[in-house]
Design a protein around this motif. Structure first.
Motif, mmCIF file in Angstrom:
data_model
loop_
_atom_site.group_PDB
_atom_site.id
_atom_site.type_symbol
_atom_site.label_atom_id
_atom_site.label_comp_id
_atom_site.label_asym_id
_atom_site.label_seq_id
_atom_site.Cartn_x
_atom_site.Cartn_y
_atom_site.Cartn_z
ATOM 1 N N ARG A 10 0.776 -1.098 -0.235
ATOM 2 C CA ARG A 10 0.126 -0.026 0.183
ATOM 3 C C ARG A 10 0.882 1.343 -0.035
ATOM 4 N NH1 ARG A 10 -5.108 -0.589 1.826
ATOM 5 N NH2 ARG A 10 -5.322 1.706 1.223
ATOM 6 N N VAL A 11 1.382 1.718 -1.374
ATOM 7 C CA VAL A 11 1.873 3.009 -1.345
ATOM 8 C C VAL A 11 1.226 4.127 -0.618
ATOM 9 C CG1 VAL A 11 3.222 4.361 -2.826
ATOM 10 C CG2 VAL A 11 3.119 1.997 -3.187
ATOM 11 N N ASP A 12 -0.089 4.356 -0.943
ATOM 12 C CA ASP A 12 -0.842 5.504 -0.592
ATOM 13 C C ASP A 12 -0.849 5.353 1.144
ATOM 14 O OD1 ASP A 12 -2.186 2.918 -0.479
ATOM 15 O OD2 ASP A 12 -4.181 3.881 -0.314
ATOM 16 N N VAL A 13 -0.771 4.515 1.915
ATOM 17 C CA VAL A 13 -0.637 4.382 3.127
ATOM 18 C C VAL A 13 0.818 4.962 3.562
ATOM 19 C CG1 VAL A 13 -0.675 2.967 5.115
ATOM 20 C CG2 VAL A 13 -2.278 2.480 3.561
ATOM 21 N N LEU A 14 1.743 4.330 2.897
ATOM 22 C CA LEU A 14 3.080 4.829 2.981
ATOM 23 C C LEU A 14 3.218 6.397 3.257
ATOM 24 C CD1 LEU A 14 6.343 4.600 3.464
ATOM 25 C CD2 LEU A 14 6.233 4.480 0.645
ATOM 26 N N TYR A 15 2.755 6.990 2.433
ATOM 27 C CA TYR A 15 2.672 8.550 2.195
ATOM 28 C C TYR A 15 1.810 9.145 3.140
ATOM 29 C CZ TYR A 15 5.478 8.655 -2.109
ATOM 30 O OH TYR A 15 6.709 8.592 -2.705
ATOM 31 N N LYS A 16 0.703 8.689 3.865
ATOM 32 C CA LYS A 16 0.064 9.293 4.730
ATOM 33 C C LYS A 16 0.664 9.039 6.066
ATOM 34 C CE LYS A 16 -4.543 7.992 2.930
ATOM 35 N NZ LYS A 16 -5.849 7.253 2.969
ATOM 36 N N LEU A 17 1.348 8.007 6.341
ATOM 37 C CA LEU A 17 2.281 7.726 7.498
ATOM 38 C C LEU A 17 3.309 8.767 7.476
ATOM 39 C CD1 LEU A 17 2.306 4.108 7.809
ATOM 40 C CD2 LEU A 17 1.049 5.416 9.215
ATOM 41 N N LEU A 18 4.026 9.017 6.412
ATOM 42 C CA LEU A 18 5.100 9.793 6.284
ATOM 43 C C LEU A 18 4.686 11.348 6.502
ATOM 44 C CD1 LEU A 18 7.179 8.560 3.211
ATOM 45 C CD2 LEU A 18 7.777 8.638 5.624
ATOM 46 N N ALA A 19 3.380 11.464 6.011
ATOM 47 C CA ALA A 19 2.956 12.778 6.215
ATOM 48 C C ALA A 19 2.681 13.198 7.801
ATOM 49 C CB ALA A 19 1.261 13.191 5.528
ATOM 50 N N GLN A 20 2.402 12.199 8.463
ATOM 51 C CA GLN A 20 2.033 12.146 10.094
ATOM 52 C C GLN A 20 3.491 12.589 10.735
ATOM 53 O OE1 GLN A 20 -0.206 8.998 11.195
ATOM 54 N NE2 GLN A 20 -2.047 9.452 9.938
ATOM 55 N N ASP A 21 4.457 11.660 10.182
ATOM 56 C CA ASP A 21 5.709 11.584 10.835
ATOM 57 C C ASP A 21 6.989 11.754 9.666
ATOM 58 O OD1 ASP A 21 8.199 11.442 12.206
ATOM 59 O OD2 ASP A 21 7.397 9.431 13.082
ATOM 60 N N PRO A 22 7.236 12.806 9.198
ATOM 61 C CA PRO A 22 8.338 12.854 7.956
ATOM 62 C C PRO A 22 9.446 12.290 8.632
ATOM 63 C CG PRO A 22 7.152 15.183 8.628
ATOM 64 C CD PRO A 22 6.835 14.118 9.704
ATOM 65 N N HIS A 23 9.870 12.060 9.723
ATOM 66 C CA HIS A 23 11.177 11.423 10.142
ATOM 67 C C HIS A 23 10.866 10.030 10.302
ATOM 68 C CE1 HIS A 23 12.814 15.528 10.659
ATOM 69 N NE2 HIS A 23 11.786 15.944 11.457
ATOM 70 N N LEU A 24 9.927 9.374 10.052
ATOM 71 C CA LEU A 24 9.670 7.916 10.190
ATOM 72 C C LEU A 24 10.946 7.143 9.678
ATOM 73 C CD1 LEU A 24 7.815 5.881 11.197
ATOM 74 C CD2 LEU A 24 6.408 5.931 8.929
ATOM 75 N N LEU A 25 11.306 7.198 8.359
ATOM 76 C CA LEU A 25 12.234 6.366 7.899
ATOM 77 C C LEU A 25 13.654 6.771 8.226
ATOM 78 C CD1 LEU A 25 11.113 6.653 4.025
ATOM 79 C CD2 LEU A 25 10.563 4.827 5.757
#
Length: 467
Positions: A10-25
């Motif tokens: 789910r690429v869309d979920v990936l970007y939603k999570l990154l929007a919530q926490d840009p430093h996740l990766l």
């Protein structure tokens, strides 16, 4: 949540999570050993998700998990070839990621035997062929060890096309070359392919050659291997030894520093001097000391009423126009010394250009000029002393043997370059109609790769292999 999205692609979920926490990766990147979402996606074969993460945070593609493998390792081990291809397009150097026991993705592909992927990996990152495992094994060692003949053929031909055939003589931690391993694995087809192209006198850590290994395990070995080892060509051994010594002393390859290791400049100097000697000796035959007789003379049978001029002509003896003026002794020594110098210089030229680009045409040219030299010599040589003629014939035979050796080296090089090239091209037409139907997808894949794939020369400048 992120790993679940990776498992489902789910690429869309990936970007939603990154929007919530840009430093996740970045949090994941700070850990040395970690099972990242990229590992999860590669394990599940979610190519698009894996490429998205690798593009956003390239360093995660280099991370090893608790099993000591990278995402590309996982993709290959789980049979997700397209995911491995996708990661290679993000960064072609991922092919050289060293996992547990320093095994790279190229080693895994050589073990699996996917010829198409092997070709793409080597085209994208040629230097990966030099990577060694913790046991100092190359991809060629791995292919032979797992009895993967098709992968061995492709690697064998590729190494010769890239002029990297010295890798075939590299040894693992036990001192075994690929030939030693082929005998240990009782693989006659691999032995037959390697026997004339690898140093068959090389000894491993136990001080054993390939023949010694066969004899020590004779009861469990295939008798065909013994026949192949016994039939190992003397010409092949001599050729390989000659080329290795030339490359070593003339700096054609990287060699240990030492006082007797010459450089490429020295090779050029030797070649220029050899050409000058060949030119001088050939010119000496065309214009020998003293020149040629300008007329033909035979003493008359009845010389009782000869004049003074006739007596002088008789003292000179009979001669043919166009032959040397020198007497038999002088002309014999001149012909032998000049021919020896000519033969030595031409042999030096042939050995120096052997294996180089356009070597075939250079060797053919030296053969033609050698023939014209001896034709000219026989034409102007006035005397038929048996010893001199035999010595000249011996010189001619030596020169002919060197030319034949050069042509044989050229023929073998052409055959080596053809090994493993366009495998589908030759296997396609051996399939029966039923197999053709079952492998229709492979058939169209072959047409696509064979007709539309960019040439290696054009693609070598790309940072990633063409898909």
């Amino acid at each position: 949540m992120l790993k679940k999205a990776a498992k489902n692609g789910r690429v869309d979920v990936l970007y939603k999570l990154l929007a919530q926490d840009p430093h996740l990766l970045e949090h994941l990147d700070s850990m040395l050993i970690v099972d990242t979402p990229l590992h999860v996606a590669a394990r599940a074969g979610k190519t698009h998700f894996a490429m998205e993460v690798a593009s956003l945070k390239p360093s995660l593609a280099w991370k090893l998990n608790e099993d000591g493998v990278s995402p590309m390792h996982l993709a290959l081990r789980n049979g997700h070839v397209e995911t491995a291809r996708g990661l290679a397009t993000v960064d072609c150097k991922l092919i050289r990621v060293k996992g547990k026991e320093r095994i790279t993705p190229l080693h895994l592909v050589a073990e699996i035997g996917d010829i198409d992927l092997l070709e793409e990996f080597l085209l994208s990152c040629p230097s990966s062929i030099q990577d060694l495992t913790v046991r100092r094994e190359t991809a060629v060692h791995v292919a032979v060890k797992h009895k993967n003949l098709q992968a061995l053929k492709f690697l064998f031909g590729w190494l010769h096309r890239q002029n990297m055939e010295s890798i075939l003589n590299w040894k693992d931690e036990e001192g075994n070359t690929v030939l030693h391993i082929a005998v240990l694995k009782n693989d006659p087809k691999a032995v037959e392919l390697l026997i004339n192209n690898v140093d068959n006198h090389a000894k491993n850590g136990n001080n054993m050659t390939a023949m010694d290994i066969f004899e020590s395990q004779c009861k469990s070995q295939n008798g065909e291997i013994g026949d192949i080892l016994h039939r190992a060509s003397f010409i092949s051994s001599f050729l390989n030894s000659l080329i290795r010594k030339r490359d070593h002393y003339l700096g054609f390859r990287v060699a240990p520093q030492g006082p007797e290791i010459f450089t490429i400049d020295t090779r050029s100097i030797i070649l220029v001097v050899a050409v000058l000697i060949a030119t001088a000796t050939y010119q000496a035959i065309l214009s020998p000391p003293g020149g040629y007789w300008q007329d033909t003379y035979s003493p008359p049978e009845n010389s009782t009423n000869s004049t003074t001029n006739d007596i002088d002509e008789e003292q000179r003896g009979s001669h043919q126009a166009g032959t040397m003026i020198m007497n038999a002794f002088e002309s014999s020594y001149f012909a032998l010394l000049n021919s020896s110098a000519f033969c030595a210089s031409v042999c030096t030229i042939v050995v120096l250009v052997m294996g180089l680009p356009f070597a075939f045409f250079l060797e053919a040219s030296t053969l033609f000029i050698s023939c014209s030299y001896f034709v000219s010599l026989l034409t102007i040589f006035p005397y038929s002393d048996r010893t001199t003629v035999c010595l000249l014939l011996l010189i001619g035979v030596i020169l002919a043997c060197v030319h034949l050796l050069a042509f044989e080296a050229h023929r073998r090089k052409r055959e080596k370059r053809k090994v493993g090239k366009y495998q589908w091209k030759y296997q396609l037409f051996t399939l029966n109609p039923g197999q053709m139907c079952e492998n229709s997808s492979k058939f169209f894949s072959f047409l696509w790769r064979f007709l539309l794939k960019p040439s290696p020369k054009a693609s070598s400048s790309l940072e990633y292999p063409p898909l």
